[in-house]
Structure formats: C-alpha cells, structure tokens
Motif scaffolding. Structure first.
Motif, PDB file in Angstrom:
ATOM      1  N   GLU A   1       1.996  27.154  29.956  1.00 12.45           N
ATOM      2  CA  GLU A   1       1.219  28.356  30.470  1.00 12.45           C
ATOM      3  C   GLU A   1       1.863  29.705  29.722  1.00 12.45           C
ATOM      4  OE1 GLU A   1      -0.055  28.571  34.370  1.00 12.45           O
ATOM      5  OE2 GLU A   1      -1.389  26.908  34.212  1.00 12.45           O
TER       6      GLU A   1
ATOM      7  N   ARG B   1       1.192  29.582  26.233  1.00  8.69           N
ATOM      8  CA  ARG B   1      -0.253  30.234  25.986  1.00  8.69           C
ATOM      9  C   ARG B   1      -0.044  31.748  25.866  1.00  8.69           C
ATOM     10  NH1 ARG B   1      -3.427  29.914  31.462  1.00  8.69           N
ATOM     11  NH2 ARG B   1      -1.945  31.518  31.714  1.00  8.69           N
ATOM     12  N   ASP B   2       0.675  32.249  26.873  1.00  5.07           N
ATOM     13  CA  ASP B   2       0.647  33.725  26.755  1.00  5.07           C
ATOM     14  C   ASP B   2       1.322  34.366  25.496  1.00  5.07           C
ATOM     15  OD1 ASP B   2      -0.818  33.815  29.134  1.00  5.07           O
ATOM     16  OD2 ASP B   2       0.711  34.044  30.419  1.00  5.07           O
TER      17      ASP B   2
ATOM     18  N   PRO C   1      -6.399  31.589  22.922  1.00  3.96           N
ATOM     19  CA  PRO C   1      -7.814  32.089  23.863  1.00  3.96           C
ATOM     20  C   PRO C   1      -7.627  30.890  25.038  1.00  3.96           C
ATOM     21  CG  PRO C   1      -8.131  32.083  21.697  1.00  3.96           C
ATOM     22  CD  PRO C   1      -6.814  31.702  21.750  1.00  3.96           C
ATOM     23  N   GLU C   2      -8.137  31.241  25.983  1.00  5.55           N
ATOM     24  CA  GLU C   2      -8.544  30.323  27.287  1.00  5.55           C
ATOM     25  C   GLU C   2      -8.994  28.980  27.015  1.00  5.55           C
ATOM     26  OE1 GLU C   2      -6.477  30.685  30.078  1.00  5.55           O
ATOM     27  OE2 GLU C   2      -7.299  28.874  30.927  1.00  5.55           O
TER      28      GLU C   2
ATOM     29  N   TYR D   1      -6.879  26.930  24.672  1.00  2.03           N
ATOM     30  CA  TYR D   1      -5.748  26.350  25.046  1.00  2.03           C
ATOM     31  C   TYR D   1      -6.263  25.106  26.185  1.00  2.03           C
ATOM     32  CZ  TYR D   1      -2.377  25.973  28.757  1.00  2.03           C
ATOM     33  OH  TYR D   1      -1.303  25.541  29.985  1.00  2.03           O
ATOM     34  N   ARG D   2      -7.392  25.326  26.853  1.00  4.97           N
ATOM     35  CA  ARG D   2      -7.800  24.372  27.805  1.00  4.97           C
ATOM     36  C   ARG D   2      -8.043  22.802  26.933  1.00  4.97           C
ATOM     37  NH1 ARG D   2     -11.378  26.923  31.106  1.00  4.97           N
ATOM     38  NH2 ARG D   2     -10.273  28.086  32.698  1.00  4.97           N
TER      39      ARG D   2
END
Ligand SMILES: Nc1ncnc2c1ncn2[C@@H]1O[C@H](COP(=O)(O)OP(=O)(O)OP(=O)(O)O)[C@@H](O)[C@H]1O
Ligand SMILES: [Mg+2]
Lengths: 262, 268
Positions: free
Chosen positions: A118, A121-122, A127-128, A131-132
């Motif tokens: 996570e 990711r930042d 983008p969410e 990432y998922r």
C-alpha cells in the motif's frame, strides 16, 4: 529502448595486507586500487526483449543494473532508457521501471507485506483500480495469498523473493531489471518465478534484463545472452551460438569463462 | 505530498509497536528526572540568589525534557536504520523510488519522533504534575504561553529533524556513522541544554551558545512553557528557530545533492 554506449565506472578500493602492523600503517597511508567495474560497455536492447546478463562474480553485472536504474552515476559513456538519462532524471526514470536486487529487501521489515504494497501504491501514485487488479493477478500467479498478511521478517527467503518480485511490478513498469531474482529459491518457486517472468514478457511486452548464476534460468527465459567479464562485454548472442554440441549448459558456460580467462 | 504522508503513517504505526521499550524508557526517565531535580535543589538551597532560573520552572524544564526525550534528542530512535541502509547499500531501494530522498527521510524522522514521544509523554506528564509544589510539573502561566510553547515545540522538532538529516547525509561520505554520531551527540547534548539548561551557562559562553542551532532545539520550548523565556527574547528565539530550520534544510539538501552524484552505493 535501452541504449548503452562506452559506459565506464571505476571504483577506488582501499586495500591493505593482513595483520596489526599493516592496519596501523593504513591509518596514515591508505593504498587505493582502481577497479574498472565497467570498462567500455556498449549494447542496445529493443522493446519487449528478454536478455540474460551473465558473467562470473565481480564481472560488473550489478554495477550495470545500478547505472541503468539511476542509482549509480558512471564516470563516462552514455546511456538512455526510453530516452531518459537514468542518473540525471532519477525520479522521473524510476517511476517507469521495476527493479529487484535479489540480495536485498525492498519490503518494510516490521509490517505485513500488504502494508508495504500500500505504501508503494502511494509512492507510485497507482490508481486504485489498477492497484487492485495488479495485486489480484500477482497474488494468483506468485501464490502469495498466505503471505500478504505476514510481516516481512517472518517470511522465508523464497517467500520473500516472490513478494519482492510482486512489489516491483505493482506499478506495471514497461522495463524490469532483475538482479539474481532466483537466488535461494527452491525448485517449485524457481519454476513459478520463471513462468511468471516469461508470461509477463509475452503478455505485456515487458522488457526484461536478468542477471543470474543459474544457467537454467537463462535456458528457460532468455533468447539473448550478454556475457560480461572484468567490466567488458565479451559476447552478445543467443544460447545456441554459445553451445557446442549437446554439452550441459553449465559446462558450456564454464568453458566460456575459461576461454576468456575471467 | 500524499506519498510523504503515507511514509509518515507507516512509520508512525511501526513505532507504536515498541510499547515495551517505551515502558522501560519511562521508568528510566522518572529516575533521571528525579535525580536531576534533587541535584538542582541542593544547588538551589546553598544559594537561592545565584540560581538563574525560578526553581519551579527548572523542575518543569526537567520533566518536560524527560517526557519529550524521544522527540527532541538528536540521534536515536530509528535513526540506526538509516545508517544501516547507507552502510549496507540497502539505500539502493530507496533511490529506486520516485521520491525525494530528503523528503522521505524527513517525514520518517518526524513520524518516529512523534510516535515514540507520545508513548512516553503522557505517563511522565500525569505523574510529574501530581508531585508536590516546587518539584512537579507546573501548569503554564496562561493559555497564550501554552500556545507559544506548542509553536516553539513544533519548530524545535523540525530543527532537530533537519539536523539529523544533515548527519544522515554526512554518513554518505564517511560511510561509518560512528564519528559523526559521536561528535554530534556529545556536542548537541551539552549545547542544546540537555545536561543543564542554557541559563546555567557562564555569561559570554551562554550568549554564544544561544546563537547555535542546538539552542533552537529543546531549549526554546521548554523555557517558553514555564514563562522563563518570554517577551522580546522569546520572539528572537523563535525567529532564530525559523532561520536555522531554513539553513539546516538547505545544508542537508545540498549535501544530499552532492552525495547522490558522487557517492557509491555500497555492496554488489
Ligand atoms: N561499492 C563499491 N565500492 C567499490 N568497489 C565496488 C563496489 N561495488 C562493486 N565494486 C567492484 O566492482 C566490480 C563489479 O562488481 P559488481 O557488483 O558489478 O559485480 P557482479 O557482476 O554483480 O558480481 P556478482 O555476480 O558477484 O554479483 C567488483 O570487482 C567489485 O569489487
Ligand atoms: Mg551482483
């Protein structure tokens, strides 16, 4: 995509003989030896290629990877990756590449792997949704489900390495540098990693440079092999060019090292 | 900006895990605080007239110092991890991230300081404010003073972090952190008022020490709190904090710029 020409890097290494007397002497007078880790290296690699970068210990493989990933400034020569000069535009450059250094860890030691993901990711502003999807795919392919909630320091070497590889791919880089990614892996994990890298290259056209001492890695993955020794490129071709008759791959390479006296 | 906040959050959570270490720290800090106050009291009783601070203010200084030790001591906490990363070469991974190394280390540093201090600060404050009159932690004179205390505390935290960043970046050149660490901790402990508060320094030397960056660390907020530092000298002290913060950030960034060009990541 990757253009390297006449790259040079010299390290100054302090050397002294053993013994107390010499240690004291070294306090006042240091002897330095110059090591030409990269001595006029040139090659070029096209988009979507998968290249095995091999050579004996101390040949300059890791140094090349460091230059390509922008963490080492060479003394001379040029290098462009996707048009960028890695060490001059470090921040912009590293956002577009993925790197794994097999002997080191990029995951934060004390927290579960998923926390490291996570944070990445930042850092990469992924983008969410992407990432998922990436976490889902990587979890599946590298069999991470059990590992994600474990703190990094409690993973075995091979488990950690699978997480490391996943971590370097979360931001879907177009270029991937793998410095000994299969170090310490058992047979099953090795095959999983090889399969995975192969698929990545085929399905996403990711350009991969891979260093390894495991010639089976090369056999399984790399259509092209670059051999480096004492900081010089000695050979650039396919495995079939190197192989004579039906010798085992390890013997072929050993002969090669002897032949070039490296 | 969001990425640095994420670093902050992760580091904060990581540090909150060390509860046992914090408990041991608290016990040790009560002991030291008590000893120091008794020593100052003996000194005070021999000659109250030559005591340069109000005794109650001195006691508050010491309790706040103990409560905030993890926040305001120069080197400690998780700094070892940064030195280790530089020495072993694990810093390559931090360089492989699309972030400014400076901003990342700075937010990590501030986060660990706050997290570690939170665990220790509350018990020390509660117990020390229950102690009898001149020995305990007094309440600040008024709300305005308390606000100024918070402001100068925040500045002190940032100045201290900026100084650690200078030390980190020097380590890129020296590789071993021992020398830099030894010099900077022994100098700073004394010069920031860690051993005795600055008002106890001899005339002349005190004025000199007050100009150094060390005086902008714990010295200012701890004295603002009790009203020992107020009015024009306080305004000057706070402005000096701002100035040193800027300078130290500039120095740290310049060193880093040079280091990244010249310096070699250790190990193959
Ligand atoms: N940080 C450093 N300081 C000084 N010399 C270095 C440094 N890193 C590498 N070298 C030298 O540069 C040469 C090349 O090292 P490099 O790490 O690139 O080798 P390598 O091909 O990755 O070897 P290995 O297969 O053992 O990983 C070696 O001779 C080494 O001694
Ligand atoms: Mg290597």
């Amino acid at each position: 995509m990757i253009e390297v020409s006449h790259l040079r890097k010299t390290f100054r290494v302090a050397r002294r003989d053993e013994g107390f007397g010499n240690a004291v002497k070294a306090l006042f007078h240091r002897e330095y030896e110059e090591i030409h880790a990269l001595n006029d290296i040139s090659f070029s690699i096209g988009e979507g290629e998968m290249v095995g970068y091999i050579g004996p210990n101390g040949a300059g493989k890791s140094s090349t990877i460091k230059v390509l990933s922008g963490v080492l400034t060479p003394d001379g020569g040029e290098c462009r990756v996707d048009g960028r000069v890695p060490w001059k535009q470090r921040v912009k450059h590293v956002a577009q590449i993925g790197v794994v250094f097999g002997q080191r860890s990029q995951l934060w030691w004390d927290v579960p792997v998923v926390d490291s993901f996570e944070l990445l990711r930042d850092i990469y502003k992924i983008p969410e949704a992407t990432y998922r999807k990436n976490v889902r795919d990587l979890t599946e392919l590298l069999d991470l489900r059990e590992l994600l909630r474990t703190p990094t320091r409690q993973l075995s070497l091979g488990q950690r390495m699978r997480c490391e590889i996943a971590a370097s791919l979360l931001h879907s880089p177009k270029i991937l540098f793998l410095d000994e990614p299969t170090i310490g892996l058992d047979a099953v994990s090795k095959l999983a990693v090889r399969d995975f890298v192969k698929r990545l290259n085929q399905e996403h056209k990711t350009t991969v440079i891979l260093t390894t001492h495991d010639m089976q890695d090369i056999e399984a993955l790399a259509s092209r092999v670059i051999l480096i020794g004492k900081g010089k490129i000695l050979l650039d071709g396919t495995l079939d060019d190197i192989r004579k008759g039906n010798e085992q791959i390890d013997e072929t390479i050993a002969h090669l090292y002897k032949q070039y006296d490296i | 900006m969001k990425k640095y906040l994420s670093f902050f959050r992760l580091r904060f959570v990581m540090n909150l895990q060390y509860r046992v270490a914090a408990l041991a720290g608290v016990v040790c800090q009560f002991f030291w605080g008590g000893m120091a106050i008794l020593a100052f009291y003996a000194f005070y009783q021999t000659d109250p007239a030559s005591f340069p601070m109000d005794f109650q203010a001195t006691a508050s200084y010491i309790w706040l110092q103990q409560g905030l030790l993890a926040m305001l001591s120069l080197i400690g906490g998780t700094d070892g991890q940064v030195f280790e990363a530089i020495q072993s070469g694990n810093v390559v991974y931090e360089l492989c991230r699309p972030v400014s190394l400076y901003a990342m280390w700075f937010s990590n540093n501030v986060a660990s300081r706050i997290a570690r201090a939170l665990l220790r600060f509350i018990p020390v404050v509660i117990v020390s404010s229950c102690l009898p009159a001149p020995f305990g932690l007094m309440a600040p004179p008024d709300a305005g003073t308390f606000f100024l205390f918070l402001l100068s505390l925040a500045l002190a935290l940032l100045v201290t972090a900026a100084f650690s960043l200078v030390v980190y970046n020097v380590t890129f050149f020296t590789i071993s952190d021992r020398g830099v660490r030894l010099i900077s901790t022994s100098l700073s402990d004394f010069l920031m008022g860690g051993i005795v508060p600055l008002p106890f320094f001899p005339e002349g030397f005190r004025q000199f020490a007050e100009l150094l960056p060390f005086s902008c660390m714990e010295n200012v907020p701890l004295r603002v709190y009790s009203g020992d530092l107020s009015g024009a000298p306080m305004v000057r002290a706070i402005l000096l904090q701002v100035m040193w913060l800027f300078l130290l950030v500039l120095i740290g960034k310049a060193l880093e710029h040079k280091a990244l060009k010249r310096v070699v990541v250790q190990g193959g």
